[in-house]
Motif scaffolding. Structure first.
Motif, PDB file in Angstrom:
ATOM      1  N   ASP A   1       0.826  -1.212   0.000  1.00 39.13           N
ATOM      2  CA  ASP A   1       0.000   0.000   0.000  1.00 39.13           C
ATOM      3  C   ASP A   1       0.861   1.262   0.000  1.00 39.13           C
ATOM      4  O   ASP A   1       0.528   2.243  -0.671  1.00 39.13           O
ATOM      5  CB  ASP A   1      -0.959   0.001   1.193  1.00 39.13           C
ATOM      6  N   ALA A   2       1.973   1.236   0.730  1.00 43.77           N
ATOM      7  CA  ALA A   2       2.891   2.382   0.733  1.00 43.77           C
ATOM      8  C   ALA A   2       3.516   2.571  -0.645  1.00 43.77           C
ATOM      9  O   ALA A   2       3.655   3.700  -1.126  1.00 43.77           O
ATOM     10  CB  ALA A   2       3.973   2.191   1.798  1.00 43.77           C
ATOM     11  N   GLN A   3       3.865   1.450  -1.288  1.00 45.08           N
ATOM     12  CA  GLN A   3       4.449   1.529  -2.623  1.00 45.08           C
ATOM     13  C   GLN A   3       3.447   2.116  -3.611  1.00 45.08           C
ATOM     14  O   GLN A   3       3.773   2.982  -4.402  1.00 45.08           O
ATOM     15  CB  GLN A   3       4.917   0.141  -3.081  1.00 45.08           C
ATOM     16  N   VAL A   4       2.217   1.637  -3.551  1.00 45.43           N
ATOM     17  CA  VAL A   4       1.164   2.140  -4.434  1.00 45.43           C
ATOM     18  C   VAL A   4       0.953   3.639  -4.211  1.00 45.43           C
ATOM     19  O   VAL A   4       0.789   4.408  -5.165  1.00 45.43           O
ATOM     20  CB  VAL A   4      -0.152   1.358  -4.219  1.00 45.43           C
ATOM     21  N   ALA A   5       0.989   4.073  -2.956  1.00 46.32           N
ATOM     22  CA  ALA A   5       0.755   5.476  -2.621  1.00 46.32           C
ATOM     23  C   ALA A   5       1.800   6.405  -3.241  1.00 46.32           C
ATOM     24  O   ALA A   5       1.528   7.596  -3.447  1.00 46.32           O
ATOM     25  CB  ALA A   5       0.715   5.666  -1.107  1.00 46.32           C
ATOM     26  N   LYS A   6       2.970   5.898  -3.577  1.00 47.85           N
ATOM     27  CA  LYS A   6       4.017   6.715  -4.194  1.00 47.85           C
ATOM     28  C   LYS A   6       3.702   7.055  -5.652  1.00 47.85           C
ATOM     29  O   LYS A   6       4.327   7.940  -6.228  1.00 47.85           O
ATOM     30  CB  LYS A   6       5.379   6.029  -4.103  1.00 47.85           C
ATOM     31  N   GLY A   7       2.757   6.338  -6.241  1.00 51.71           N
ATOM     32  CA  GLY A   7       2.324   6.645  -7.600  1.00 51.71           C
ATOM     33  C   GLY A   7       3.406   6.444  -8.651  1.00 51.71           C
ATOM     34  O   GLY A   7       4.334   5.660  -8.470  1.00 51.71           O
ATOM     35  N   ALA A   8       3.296   7.209  -9.732  1.00 47.55           N
ATOM     36  CA  ALA A   8       4.173   7.044 -10.891  1.00 47.55           C
ATOM     37  C   ALA A   8       5.621   7.424 -10.611  1.00 47.55           C
ATOM     38  O   ALA A   8       6.523   6.942 -11.288  1.00 47.55           O
ATOM     39  CB  ALA A   8       3.646   7.866 -12.067  1.00 47.55           C
ATOM     40  N   VAL A   9       5.855   8.280  -9.616  1.00 43.53           N
ATOM     41  CA  VAL A   9       7.243   8.665  -9.317  1.00 43.53           C
ATOM     42  C   VAL A   9       8.010   7.537  -8.647  1.00 43.53           C
ATOM     43  O   VAL A   9       9.224   7.478  -8.726  1.00 43.53           O
ATOM     44  CB  VAL A   9       7.326   9.942  -8.445  1.00 43.53           C
ATOM     45  N   GLY A  10       7.306   6.631  -7.983  1.00 43.76           N
ATOM     46  CA  GLY A  10       7.952   5.502  -7.344  1.00 43.76           C
ATOM     47  C   GLY A  10       8.707   5.876  -6.094  1.00 43.76           C
ATOM     48  O   GLY A  10       8.548   6.968  -5.546  1.00 43.76           O
ATOM     49  N   GLU A  11       9.553   4.952  -5.667  1.00 39.14           N
ATOM     50  CA  GLU A  11      10.305   5.121  -4.429  1.00 39.14           C
ATOM     51  C   GLU A  11      11.656   4.442  -4.554  1.00 39.14           C
ATOM     52  O   GLU A  11      11.784   3.392  -5.191  1.00 39.14           O
ATOM     53  CB  GLU A  11       9.523   4.505  -3.264  1.00 39.14           C
ATOM     54  N   GLU A  12      12.638   5.033  -3.939  1.00 34.51           N
ATOM     55  CA  GLU A  12      13.976   4.454  -3.887  1.00 34.51           C
ATOM     56  C   GLU A  12      13.935   3.143  -3.102  1.00 34.51           C
ATOM     57  O   GLU A  12      13.341   3.070  -2.033  1.00 34.51           O
ATOM     58  CB  GLU A  12      14.891   5.462  -3.186  1.00 34.51           C
ATOM     59  N   TRP A  13      14.547   2.105  -3.655  1.00 35.62           N
ATOM     60  CA  TRP A  13      14.620   0.813  -2.970  1.00 35.62           C
ATOM     61  C   TRP A  13      15.957   0.764  -2.228  1.00 35.62           C
ATOM     62  O   TRP A  13      16.873   0.051  -2.584  1.00 35.62           O
ATOM     63  CB  TRP A  13      14.491  -0.333  -3.976  1.00 35.62           C
ATOM     64  N   GLY A  14      16.045   1.598  -1.197  1.00 36.00           N
ATOM     65  CA  GLY A  14      17.289   1.768  -0.467  1.00 36.00           C
ATOM     66  C   GLY A  14      17.375   0.882   0.760  1.00 36.00           C
ATOM     67  O   GLY A  14      16.439   0.186   1.128  1.00 36.00           O
ATOM     68  N   GLY A  15      18.527   0.955   1.401  1.00 38.03           N
ATOM     69  CA  GLY A  15      18.749   0.216   2.634  1.00 38.03           C
ATOM     70  C   GLY A  15      19.260  -1.193   2.449  1.00 38.03           C
ATOM     71  O   GLY A  15      19.456  -1.919   3.422  1.00 38.03           O
ATOM     72  N   VAL A  16      19.483  -1.613   1.213  1.00 34.23           N
ATOM     73  CA  VAL A  16      19.972  -2.968   0.939  1.00 34.23           C
ATOM     74  C   VAL A  16      21.468  -3.012   1.226  1.00 34.23           C
ATOM     75  O   VAL A  16      22.230  -2.219   0.681  1.00 34.23           O
ATOM     76  CB  VAL A  16      19.665  -3.372  -0.524  1.00 34.23           C
TER      77      VAL A  16
ATOM     78  N   ASP B   1      27.931   5.760   2.602  1.00 35.43           N
ATOM     79  CA  ASP B   1      28.898   4.763   2.144  1.00 35.43           C
ATOM     80  C   ASP B   1      28.737   4.571   0.632  1.00 35.43           C
ATOM     81  O   ASP B   1      27.680   4.148   0.167  1.00 35.43           O
ATOM     82  CB  ASP B   1      28.660   3.445   2.878  1.00 35.43           C
ATOM     83  N   PRO B   2      29.750   4.890  -0.157  1.00 35.82           N
ATOM     84  CA  PRO B   2      29.625   4.841  -1.616  1.00 35.82           C
ATOM     85  C   PRO B   2      29.499   3.429  -2.193  1.00 35.82           C
ATOM     86  O   PRO B   2      29.241   3.287  -3.389  1.00 35.82           O
ATOM     87  CB  PRO B   2      30.909   5.510  -2.107  1.00 35.82           C
ATOM     88  N   ARG B   3      29.625   2.409  -1.372  1.00 36.93           N
ATOM     89  CA  ARG B   3      29.495   1.033  -1.877  1.00 36.93           C
ATOM     90  C   ARG B   3      28.053   0.659  -2.186  1.00 36.93           C
ATOM     91  O   ARG B   3      27.810  -0.291  -2.917  1.00 36.93           O
ATOM     92  CB  ARG B   3      30.042   0.024  -0.861  1.00 36.93           C
ATOM     93  N   TRP B   4      27.089   1.397  -1.639  1.00 37.29           N
ATOM     94  CA  TRP B   4      25.700   0.960  -1.719  1.00 37.29           C
ATOM     95  C   TRP B   4      24.894   1.782  -2.699  1.00 37.29           C
ATOM     96  O   TRP B   4      24.835   2.995  -2.625  1.00 37.29           O
ATOM     97  CB  TRP B   4      25.074   0.964  -0.329  1.00 37.29           C
ATOM     98  N   ASP B   5      24.277   1.074  -3.626  1.00 38.76           N
ATOM     99  CA  ASP B   5      23.427   1.656  -4.657  1.00 38.76           C
ATOM    100  C   ASP B   5      22.004   1.142  -4.486  1.00 38.76           C
ATOM    101  O   ASP B   5      21.743   0.196  -3.737  1.00 38.76           O
ATOM    102  CB  ASP B   5      23.896   1.244  -6.055  1.00 38.76           C
ATOM    103  N   CYS B   6      21.103   1.736  -5.233  1.00 39.53           N
ATOM    104  CA  CYS B   6      19.727   1.267  -5.262  1.00 39.53           C
ATOM    105  C   CYS B   6      19.081   1.706  -6.579  1.00 39.53           C
ATOM    106  O   CYS B   6      19.680   2.454  -7.344  1.00 39.53           O
ATOM    107  CB  CYS B   6      18.939   1.820  -4.078  1.00 39.53           C
ATOM    108  N   VAL B   7      17.898   1.222  -6.830  1.00 35.81           N
ATOM    109  CA  VAL B   7      17.080   1.655  -7.960  1.00 35.81           C
ATOM    110  C   VAL B   7      15.802   2.252  -7.384  1.00 35.81           C
ATOM    111  O   VAL B   7      15.535   2.127  -6.193  1.00 35.81           O
ATOM    112  CB  VAL B   7      16.734   0.490  -8.914  1.00 35.81           C
ATOM    113  N   ASP B   8      15.025   2.897  -8.226  1.00 36.40           N
ATOM    114  CA  ASP B   8      13.684   3.342  -7.837  1.00 36.40           C
ATOM    115  C   ASP B   8      12.690   2.424  -8.535  1.00 36.40           C
ATOM    116  O   ASP B   8      12.891   2.033  -9.694  1.00 36.40           O
ATOM    117  CB  ASP B   8      13.420   4.778  -8.272  1.00 36.40           C
ATOM    118  N   ILE B   9      11.612   2.095  -7.808  1.00 36.72           N
ATOM    119  CA  ILE B   9      10.564   1.260  -8.384  1.00 36.72           C
ATOM    120  C   ILE B   9       9.203   1.908  -8.154  1.00 36.72           C
ATOM    121  O   ILE B   9       9.013   2.691  -7.226  1.00 36.72           O
ATOM    122  CB  ILE B   9      10.567  -0.173  -7.803  1.00 36.72           C
TER     123      ILE B   9
END
Length: 139
Positions: free
Chosen positions: A16-31, A78-86
């Motif tokens: 539901d939180a992901q859906v609420a972000k709409g077309a802009v999406g959200e960063e899939w961070g913290g991995v 920390d520059p080792r960690w990347d993410c995508v937006d979904i």
């Protein structure tokens, strides 16, 4: 286009939180796993993934799409960690539980079964079709 599975604890970040972000999406961070990070680095705009509720529910609940390529994760310096937006694309008509996936011999080699702890996983085209079928939607 490649297929993926993104795991999230629904009490922290659910469908539901992901859906609420709409077309802009959200960063899939913290991995903070190198293999999961490398999977995100391999993603392309338009790649689709299953949104999986881990810990609570343990089920695939929807389909998301990569809407921003790999970039520095804003949750760390920390520059080792990347993410995508979904962004959310659509829900499954029926959630597909981990028990269903484990019980289906066609999915015995799926990363969700063999690499259960990995938070961002590849999904084969055949696995994608099967999980979509189990979820009541067209692939």
């Amino acid at each position: 286009m490649a297929k993926w599975l993104f795991k999230s604890e629904p009490d922290v970040w659910g469908w539901d939180a992901q859906v609420a972000k709409g077309a802009v999406g959200e960063e899939w961070g913290g991995v903070r796993n190198y293999l999961a990070r490398n999977n995100m680095r391999a993603m392309q705009i338009g790649d689709q993934g299953f949104f999986y509720h881990s810990n609570i529910g343990k089920e695939v609940v929807g389909i998301v799409e990569v809407c921003a390529l790999s970039h520095p994760d804003s949750t760390t310096e920390d520059p080792r960690w990347d993410c995508v937006d979904i962004r959310a694309v659509r829900p499954l008509k029926v959630p597909v539980t981990l028990a269903q996936v484990k019980a289906d011999p066609r999915l015995s080699q799926m990363a969700l079964v063999t690499s259960m702890r990995l938070s961002v996983q590849p999904v084969t085209e055949e696995e994608w079709k099967i999980v979509c079928e189990l979820g009541g939607i067209e692939p």
